[in-house]
Scaffold this motif. Sequence first.
Motif, mmCIF file in Angstrom:
data_model
loop_
_atom_site.group_PDB
_atom_site.id
_atom_site.type_symbol
_atom_site.label_atom_id
_atom_site.label_comp_id
_atom_site.label_asym_id
_atom_site.label_seq_id
_atom_site.Cartn_x
_atom_site.Cartn_y
_atom_site.Cartn_z
ATOM 1 N N ASN A 26 0.822 -1.202 0.000
ATOM 2 C CA ASN A 26 0.000 0.000 0.000
ATOM 3 C C ASN A 26 0.866 1.266 0.000
ATOM 4 O O ASN A 26 0.455 2.311 0.455
ATOM 5 C CB ASN A 26 -0.988 0.014 1.158
ATOM 6 N N ASN A 29 -0.788 3.979 -2.076
ATOM 7 C CA ASN A 29 -2.026 4.562 -1.587
ATOM 8 C C ASN A 29 -1.719 5.842 -0.822
ATOM 9 O O ASN A 29 -0.962 5.837 0.145
ATOM 10 C CB ASN A 29 -2.757 3.587 -0.652
ATOM 11 N N PRO A 31 -2.314 8.912 1.804
ATOM 12 C CA PRO A 31 -2.988 8.906 3.101
ATOM 13 C C PRO A 31 -4.418 9.422 2.970
ATOM 14 O O PRO A 31 -4.714 10.246 2.111
ATOM 15 C CB PRO A 31 -2.154 9.858 3.955
ATOM 16 N N SER A 32 -5.288 8.921 3.803
ATOM 17 C CA SER A 32 -6.682 9.345 3.762
ATOM 18 C C SER A 32 -6.789 10.798 4.226
ATOM 19 O O SER A 32 -5.884 11.337 4.838
ATOM 20 C CB SER A 32 -7.532 8.449 4.672
ATOM 21 N N CYS A 33 -7.931 11.401 3.923
ATOM 22 C CA CYS A 33 -8.156 12.780 4.367
ATOM 23 C C CYS A 33 -8.074 12.862 5.890
ATOM 24 O O CYS A 33 -7.516 13.811 6.439
ATOM 25 C CB CYS A 33 -9.516 13.282 3.880
ATOM 26 N N GLN A 34 -8.627 11.870 6.548
ATOM 27 C CA GLN A 34 -8.606 11.853 8.017
ATOM 28 C C GLN A 34 -7.168 11.877 8.526
ATOM 29 O O GLN A 34 -6.835 12.630 9.436
ATOM 30 C CB GLN A 34 -9.343 10.612 8.532
ATOM 31 N N GLU A 35 -6.303 11.065 7.917
ATOM 32 C CA GLU A 35 -4.900 11.023 8.328
ATOM 33 C C GLU A 35 -4.209 12.360 8.051
ATOM 34 O O GLU A 35 -3.423 12.846 8.867
ATOM 35 C CB GLU A 35 -4.167 9.902 7.594
ATOM 36 N N GLN A 36 -4.518 12.955 6.906
ATOM 37 C CA GLN A 36 -3.910 14.238 6.566
ATOM 38 C C GLN A 36 -4.374 15.338 7.515
ATOM 39 O O GLN A 36 -3.583 16.197 7.906
ATOM 40 C CB GLN A 36 -4.251 14.620 5.128
ATOM 41 N N ASP A 88 -3.809 16.935 0.100
ATOM 42 C CA ASP A 88 -4.389 16.558 -1.188
ATOM 43 C C ASP A 88 -5.533 17.498 -1.547
ATOM 44 O O ASP A 88 -6.287 17.925 -0.669
ATOM 45 C CB ASP A 88 -4.946 15.131 -1.159
ATOM 46 N N CYS A 91 -8.911 16.914 -0.120
ATOM 47 C CA CYS A 91 -9.016 17.007 1.334
ATOM 48 C C CYS A 91 -8.944 18.430 1.856
ATOM 49 O O CYS A 91 -9.153 18.663 3.055
ATOM 50 C CB CYS A 91 -7.914 16.175 1.993
#
Length: 134
Positions: A26, A29, A31-36, A88, A91
């Motif tokens: 991964n 992949n 990072p998710s918006c939550q992680e960012q 991103d 995000c």
Amino acid sequence: MGKISLVAALLLCLLAFASANTCIDNTDNPPSCQEQMQSQRLNHCRMYLSRNLQYYGDKLGMVTDNDEINPPIEVCRQHCCQELRDIDTRCRCPALLRMVMQEPGTQGQEAEPMLGKARYLPRICNIQPTQCDF
């Protein structure tokens, strides 16, 4: 019939192997918006909006003009734009919304002035999206 079962079994094995590799690797992949949002607090954006609002009161404190404690507003804007570029594109607006809603004293109608300014921060920074819809 035996050849079809063998081919089907081989295809299933290949499919399982391919999906296993996808789950393990991964690194591609993002990072998710939550992680960012958790890693990027948008502190300079918060400071820029607070200084730009010209709002005095108990709910949203205005920072002072003491450059030793607080950088000039232009420096805050530049750092804010960099913070947004580090997130991103998809995000950015959710991160700005979260930042405003986590600011003390910005609940309900009290959030409107800050939300109004935050809505156009991407345009000020010349990044996409140019406006947030919140």
